[in-house]
Enzyme design. Structure first.
Site, short mmCIF file in Angstrom:
data_model
loop_
_atom_site.label_atom_id
_atom_site.label_comp_id
_atom_site.label_asym_id
_atom_site.label_seq_id
_atom_site.Cartn_x
_atom_site.Cartn_y
_atom_site.Cartn_z
N SER A 4 -66.35 -97.67 -49.57
CA SER A 4 -67.64 -97.63 -48.87
C SER A 4 -67.97 -96.21 -48.44
CB SER A 4 -67.62 -98.55 -47.63
OG SER A 4 -66.69 -98.07 -46.67
N GLY A 5 -69.22 -96.00 -48.07
CA GLY A 5 -69.65 -94.75 -47.46
C GLY A 5 -69.37 -93.51 -48.29
N ILE A 6 -68.90 -92.48 -47.62
CA ILE A 6 -68.63 -91.20 -48.27
C ILE A 6 -67.58 -91.36 -49.36
CG2 ILE A 6 -67.71 -88.87 -47.92
CD1 ILE A 6 -68.93 -89.01 -45.06
N GLY A 64 -62.11 -95.50 -50.42
CA GLY A 64 -63.12 -95.29 -51.46
C GLY A 64 -63.99 -96.50 -51.73
N TYR A 70 -60.79 -89.58 -31.09
CA TYR A 70 -61.17 -89.36 -32.48
C TYR A 70 -61.05 -87.88 -32.83
CZ TYR A 70 -64.26 -89.24 -36.60
OH TYR A 70 -64.79 -89.05 -37.86
#
Length: 249
Positions: free
Chosen positions: A16-18, A14, A150
């Site tokens: 960075s980013g989404i 939580g 991935y």
């Protein structure tokens, strides 16, 4: 702006980013939020950005001891958890013939193993009628160059969610998957694209998306809010693709 009033949410990755946009939105909607991330300084900065409803804990999400620490923090600070967002992840784009054992192990450790044991550790603290959201990827069922490892690690999350949606049914806990398409976050900077080629790279990616652009972190955060709140109260065991239609092609 109170759809999560008095709720407690944990968002891994939580910082960075989404994940950061999701934590910020949850806090604005009234939730207390615990965020995690690998680097203490980045986690601290994210907590300051989210505001007084946030608390952070730095650590390696692939380490079950860290997951236990997250659960302990949630128990001691809030007494329980209503929403768990397993968002932390890593992506290394490499042709299968060139994937090293270390690269393989790292992606599965963070993208799959950490999610499994994170949910295992937090499950006793999840309140009845809570929500679990697993951040997967459209790569889990759409073939993308260099994404085999991935994709495999993210496909595991889809299987976890289906199992957990049934395992937790007696407690009314909903478990869903959020699968982003290409999203304009800092992770793009880690793909090694030179700054001089960034615009061309984004344009090429956008050409494969029916909406003609990359997603924005706040758009994924709004989808996560839907799955976490009463707006999605009858949504359980689904894989919500937020990809501008890319998975259709």
């Amino acid at each position: 702006m109170d759809s999560l009033i008095d709720k407690v949410a944990v968002v891994t990755g939580g910082n960075s980013g989404i994940g950061l946009e999701t934590a910020k939105l949850f806090a604005r909607e009234g939730a207390s939020v615990i965020i995690t991330g690998r680097r203490a300084d980045v986690v601290e900065a994210a907590v300051a950005e989210i505001g007084p409803r946030a608390v952070g804990l730095a650590g390696d999400t692939a380490d079950p001891a860290h997951q236990a620490d997250v659960a302990d923090l949630a128990r001691e600070r809030f007494g329980g958890v209503d929403i768990y967002v397993a968002n932390a992840g890593v992506n290394t784009i490499t042709p299968s013939s060139q994937v090293s054992e270390a690269e393989y192990d790292a992606q599965f450790a963070i993208n799959a193993r950490a999610v499994f044991f994170g949910v295992q550790k937090i499950a006793p603290l999840l309140r009845d009628n809570g929500a679990v959201i697993l951040t997967s990827s459209i790569a889990s069922d759409k073939v993308l160059d260099g994404h085999a490892v991935y994709a495999g690690s993210k496909a595991a999350l889809n299987a976890f969610a289906r199992s957990w949606a049934l395992e937790f049914k007696a407690r009314g806990i909903r478990v869903n998957v959020l699968s982003p398409g290409p999203t304009d976050t800092a992770i793009l900077d880690k793909l090694g694209v030179p700054a001089s080629e960034r615009a061309a790279f984004e344009s090429a990616v956008a050409s494969g998306i029916p909406l003609g652009r990359l997603g924005r972190p706040e758009e994924l955060a709004r989808a996560a809010l839907f799955l976490a709140s009463d707006a999605g109260s009858f949504v359980n065991g689904v894989n919500l693709k937020v990809d501008g239609g890319m998975s259709l092609l």
